[in-house]
Write an enzyme that holds these catalytic residues in place. Structure first.
Site, PDB file in Angstrom:
ATOM      1  N   SER A 194      -4.271  -4.278   2.771  1.00  0.00           N
ATOM      2  CA  SER A 194      -3.108  -3.883   3.565  1.00  0.00           C
ATOM      3  C   SER A 194      -3.466  -2.624   4.334  1.00  0.00           C
ATOM      4  O   SER A 194      -4.439  -1.928   3.999  1.00  0.00           O
ATOM      5  CB  SER A 194      -1.929  -3.598   2.629  1.00  0.00           C
ATOM      6  OG  SER A 194      -0.886  -2.921   3.294  1.00  0.00           O
ATOM      7  N   TYR A 205       1.970  -0.262  -4.935  1.00  0.00           N
ATOM      8  CA  TYR A 205       1.364  -1.157  -3.947  1.00  0.00           C
ATOM      9  C   TYR A 205       0.188  -0.469  -3.255  1.00  0.00           C
ATOM     10  O   TYR A 205      -0.891  -1.057  -3.107  1.00  0.00           O
ATOM     11  CB  TYR A 205       2.428  -1.561  -2.922  1.00  0.00           C
ATOM     12  CG  TYR A 205       1.954  -2.550  -1.891  1.00  0.00           C
ATOM     13  CD1 TYR A 205       1.808  -3.901  -2.203  1.00  0.00           C
ATOM     14  CD2 TYR A 205       1.667  -2.147  -0.591  1.00  0.00           C
ATOM     15  CE1 TYR A 205       1.392  -4.819  -1.248  1.00  0.00           C
ATOM     16  CE2 TYR A 205       1.248  -3.057   0.371  1.00  0.00           C
ATOM     17  CZ  TYR A 205       1.111  -4.393   0.038  1.00  0.00           C
ATOM     18  OH  TYR A 205       0.697  -5.293   0.981  1.00  0.00           O
TER      19      TYR A 205
END
Length: 271
Positions: A155, A168
């Site tokens: 990401s 995350y």
């Protein structure tokens, strides 16, 4: 250029919908047969709806619509033995494996002080242990095939700090490092390993429920919200955009690219 991965077989996790489905269909459109895996059941702690067996069936239909074979399996990437059973069985049917796309993941945005031990544990278990399990069951088949490509979906949060998602962000930095570490050891088998770092995408994970949770965190502390701004004048990208990067890394066009981070991120990591 048609047939960019013709004759190859790819494994995609988290393939029932969203990014995983887009990757599977794009690879099939360029000639690959695809092993599509998803838990197709409740995801731990998330704010968005989980994928269903019907979603995975739809991915199979879309792959077959491209004239390619699809072998589907339901497995939780946290379960190494279950994942290995599905992948080994599918490779037995399709004859080989050339590409591994470790895509399955979850995101549970919260302000730092609202993150529970369960949220932290579940995020690391799915995103990090799940990616490790995927590579561990897939890489032996790539060795047997004489080489291949492993693509780890990280990401923008794996290149730059992103607020309101400590677990995350930690997980996506971890898989970025994992990709590099695997690349160093698997290179002797002509296996390339790279990570992909998208910005925000229009998927189930990025749906209204998750955006609402992010908004709640941002309301407590608005200033870091600017860190989500893309450099290009787009608010969000599509999974099909990121699938183009996955296709490139799966193809021989990237045959000398390994241990790198590729970022179809609209410039968010440089802003």
């Amino acid at each position: 250029m048609a047939g960019r991965v013709a004759g190859k077989v790819a494994l995609v996790t988290g393939a029932a919908r969203g990014q995983g489905r887009a990757d599977a269909v794009r690879l099939a459109a360029e000639g690959a047969d695809v092993v599509v895996v998803d838990v197709c059941g409740p995801l731990p702690g998330v704010d968005y709806a989980s994928a269903t067996p019907a979603d995975l069936d739809e991915t199979v239909r879309l792959v077959e619509q491209q004239g390619r074979r699809a072998v589907a399996g339901q497995a939780d990437v946290r379960d190494l033995d279950a994942l290995r059973s599905v992948v080994d069985g599918a490779v037995g049917q399709l004859g080989r494996l050339d590409v591994v796309v470790a895509n399955a993941g979850i995101c549970i945005p919260r302000a730092w002080h609202r993150i529970t031990p369960e949220i932290f544990r579940d995020t690391l278990d799915v995103n990090v242990a799940g990616a490790w399990n995927t590579i561990m069951v897939g890489a032996p088949h790539l060795v047997a095939a004489g080489g291949g490509s492993v693509i780890v979906i990280s990401s923008a949060a794996g290149l730059k700090v992103q607020p309101f998602m400590v677990p995350y962000t930690a997980s996506k930095w971890a898989v970025r490092g994992m990709a590099k570490a695997f690349a160093a050891e698997l290179a002797q088998h002509s296996i390339r390993v790279n990570s992909v770092h998208p910005t925000g995408m229009a998927t189930g994970m990025g749906s209204g429920a998750m955006q609402a949770a992010l908004g709640e965190a941002m309301a407590e502390n608005p200033r870091p919200g600017a860190m989500f701004t893309n450099m290009l004048p787009v608010e969000i990208t599509a999974p099909e955009d990121v699938a183009e990067t996955v296709l490139f890394l799966a193809s021989d066009e990237s045959r000398f690219i390994t241990a790198h981070e590729i970022a179809p991120d609209a410039g968010v990591t440089e802003y």
